[in-house]
Design a protein around this motif. Structure first.
Motif, PDB file in Angstrom:
ATOM      1  N   ARG A   1       0.834  -1.133  -0.024  1.00 62.74           N
ATOM      2  CA  ARG A   1       0.129   0.018   0.192  1.00 62.74           C
ATOM      3  C   ARG A   1       1.108   1.192   0.276  1.00 62.74           C
ATOM      4  NH1 ARG A   1      -4.820  -0.397   4.439  1.00 62.74           N
ATOM      5  NH2 ARG A   1      -4.551   1.808   4.055  1.00 62.74           N
ATOM      6  N   SER A   2       0.465   2.336  -0.871  1.00 62.89           N
ATOM      7  CA  SER A   2       1.180   3.673  -0.682  1.00 62.89           C
ATOM      8  C   SER A   2       0.879   4.250   0.552  1.00 62.89           C
ATOM      9  CB  SER A   2       0.819   4.297  -2.064  1.00 62.89           C
ATOM     10  OG  SER A   2       1.687   5.297  -2.225  1.00 62.89           O
ATOM     11  N   THR A   3       1.618   4.729   1.363  1.00 55.77           N
ATOM     12  CA  THR A   3       1.510   5.323   2.717  1.00 55.77           C
ATOM     13  C   THR A   3       2.203   6.881   2.664  1.00 55.77           C
ATOM     14  OG1 THR A   3       1.370   3.292   3.743  1.00 55.77           O
ATOM     15  CG2 THR A   3       1.604   5.042   5.325  1.00 55.77           C
ATOM     16  N   PRO A   4       1.544   7.795   2.837  1.00 54.98           N
ATOM     17  CA  PRO A   4       1.928   9.085   3.040  1.00 54.98           C
ATOM     18  C   PRO A   4       2.751   9.330   4.164  1.00 54.98           C
ATOM     19  CG  PRO A   4      -0.330   9.182   3.371  1.00 54.98           C
ATOM     20  CD  PRO A   4       0.046   8.186   2.942  1.00 54.98           C
ATOM     21  N   THR A   5       4.027   9.703   4.198  1.00 50.29           N
ATOM     22  CA  THR A   5       4.937   9.759   5.110  1.00 50.29           C
ATOM     23  C   THR A   5       5.606  11.113   5.407  1.00 50.29           C
ATOM     24  OG1 THR A   5       5.322   7.472   5.338  1.00 50.29           O
ATOM     25  CG2 THR A   5       6.838   8.887   6.748  1.00 50.29           C
ATOM     26  N   GLU A   6       5.501  12.109   6.307  1.00 52.69           N
ATOM     27  CA  GLU A   6       6.182  13.418   6.462  1.00 52.69           C
ATOM     28  C   GLU A   6       7.628  13.066   7.264  1.00 52.69           C
ATOM     29  OE1 GLU A   6       4.618  17.514   7.051  1.00 52.69           O
ATOM     30  OE2 GLU A   6       5.278  16.756   9.109  1.00 52.69           O
ATOM     31  N   LEU A   7       8.668  13.648   6.339  1.00 54.83           N
ATOM     32  CA  LEU A   7      10.129  13.404   6.881  1.00 54.83           C
ATOM     33  C   LEU A   7      10.629  14.610   6.635  1.00 54.83           C
ATOM     34  CD1 LEU A   7      10.580  10.235   4.697  1.00 54.83           C
ATOM     35  CD2 LEU A   7      10.405  10.344   7.263  1.00 54.83           C
ATOM     36  N   ASP A   8      11.918  14.970   7.435  1.00 59.89           N
ATOM     37  CA  ASP A   8      12.617  16.237   7.335  1.00 59.89           C
ATOM     38  C   ASP A   8      13.639  15.764   6.020  1.00 59.89           C
ATOM     39  OD1 ASP A   8      11.896  17.181   9.639  1.00 59.89           O
ATOM     40  OD2 ASP A   8      13.611  16.365  10.767  1.00 59.89           O
ATOM     41  N   PHE A   9      14.115  17.105   5.356  1.00 55.55           N
ATOM     42  CA  PHE A   9      14.860  17.033   4.384  1.00 55.55           C
ATOM     43  C   PHE A   9      15.946  16.316   4.790  1.00 55.55           C
ATOM     44  CE2 PHE A   9      13.639  21.447   2.211  1.00 55.55           C
ATOM     45  CZ  PHE A   9      12.380  21.094   2.001  1.00 55.55           C
ATOM     46  N   SER A  10      16.552  16.163   5.796  1.00 58.61           N
ATOM     47  CA  SER A  10      17.743  15.535   6.296  1.00 58.61           C
ATOM     48  C   SER A  10      17.740  13.937   6.424  1.00 58.61           C
ATOM     49  CB  SER A  10      18.211  15.941   7.612  1.00 58.61           C
ATOM     50  OG  SER A  10      17.272  15.807   8.476  1.00 58.61           O
ATOM     51  N   GLN A  11      16.272  13.559   6.343  1.00 63.87           N
ATOM     52  CA  GLN A  11      16.064  12.114   6.222  1.00 63.87           C
ATOM     53  C   GLN A  11      16.136  11.488   5.118  1.00 63.87           C
ATOM     54  OE1 GLN A  11      12.457  12.847   9.161  1.00 63.87           O
ATOM     55  NE2 GLN A  11      13.627  10.858  10.222  1.00 63.87           N
ATOM     56  N   VAL A  12      15.980  12.076   3.978  1.00 63.04           N
ATOM     57  CA  VAL A  12      15.628  11.659   2.526  1.00 63.04           C
ATOM     58  C   VAL A  12      16.967  12.239   1.752  1.00 63.04           C
ATOM     59  CG1 VAL A  12      13.347  11.092   2.842  1.00 63.04           C
ATOM     60  CG2 VAL A  12      14.183  13.163   1.781  1.00 63.04           C
TER      61      VAL A  12
END
Length: 191
Positions: free
Chosen positions: A175-186
């Motif tokens: 399943r496609s799940t929206p996840t909010e991350l910091d710029f530094s985490q990706v």
């Protein structure tokens, strides 16, 4: 001519005012520490209330890492709240790296309360963030490099440069799940 604030109250007691002190640029902390030490040594805490080095906080993103930094807002200046008389003025002017007070001729000019308030407000305000260009765009493929979803890949769905966050659609258990991350985490996945 504007109304000038009185330097004494109704009982004739001198009222402390804010003044700008010109100093050698880069010596702001040294001057503050020097004045504070002399005030304690001479017991003038009731006449020289505070010495303030105006600074700004900002966030820098470099190589995908976020770090909070501060810099002097007015290099070469220190603000001082004091009752200026001969003793306090001489004490301040005798501190190494001090060039003098801002003012006309040899007379220090007190800062207006609204000027001081604008300078002191950042002390209590939320941390300022530097304006940066988002390293990601909607539709970019990215790999999560930190956090619980580490090593998973996804597609950028939304970018919020002010908060330095990115919303990534990660495929998790089919399943496609929206996840909010910091710029530094990706980081971007080379195509």
């Amino acid at each position: 001519m504007g109304v000038r604030k009185k330097s004494v109250d109704e009982q004739g007691i001198p009222v402390p005012r804010w003044y700008a002190l010109r100093i050698y640029s880069g010596h702001e902390r040294k001057v503050k520490e020097g004045i504070d030490a002399e005030v304690l040594r001479c017991g003038l805490e009731d006449k020289i209330l505070q010495v303030y080095v105006p600074y700004e906080r900002f966030v820098e993103v470099k190589n995908g890492k976020k770090r909070s930094l501060t810099k002097n807002a007015f290099p070469g200046y220190v603000l001082i709240e004091a009752v200026l008389d001969k003793q306090t003025r001489n004490l301040i002017l005798d501190i190494p790296s001090v060039m003098g007070f801002l003012g006309v001729d040899d007379n220090p000019t007190p800062l207006r309360p609204d000027e001081v308030e604008k300078i002191l407000v950042p002390e209590n305000a939320v941390e300022h963030r530097s304006v940066i260009e988002a390293p990601f765009r909607v539709g970019d493929s990215v790999k999560v490099i930190d956090g619980p979803f580490s090593s998973l890949t996804g597609v950028v769905h939304d970018v919020c440069t002010e908060r330095m966050k990115v919303k990534v659609m990660i495929s998790f258990f089919g399943r496609s799940t929206p996840t909010e991350l910091d710029f530094s985490q990706v980081k971007s996945v080379s195509q």
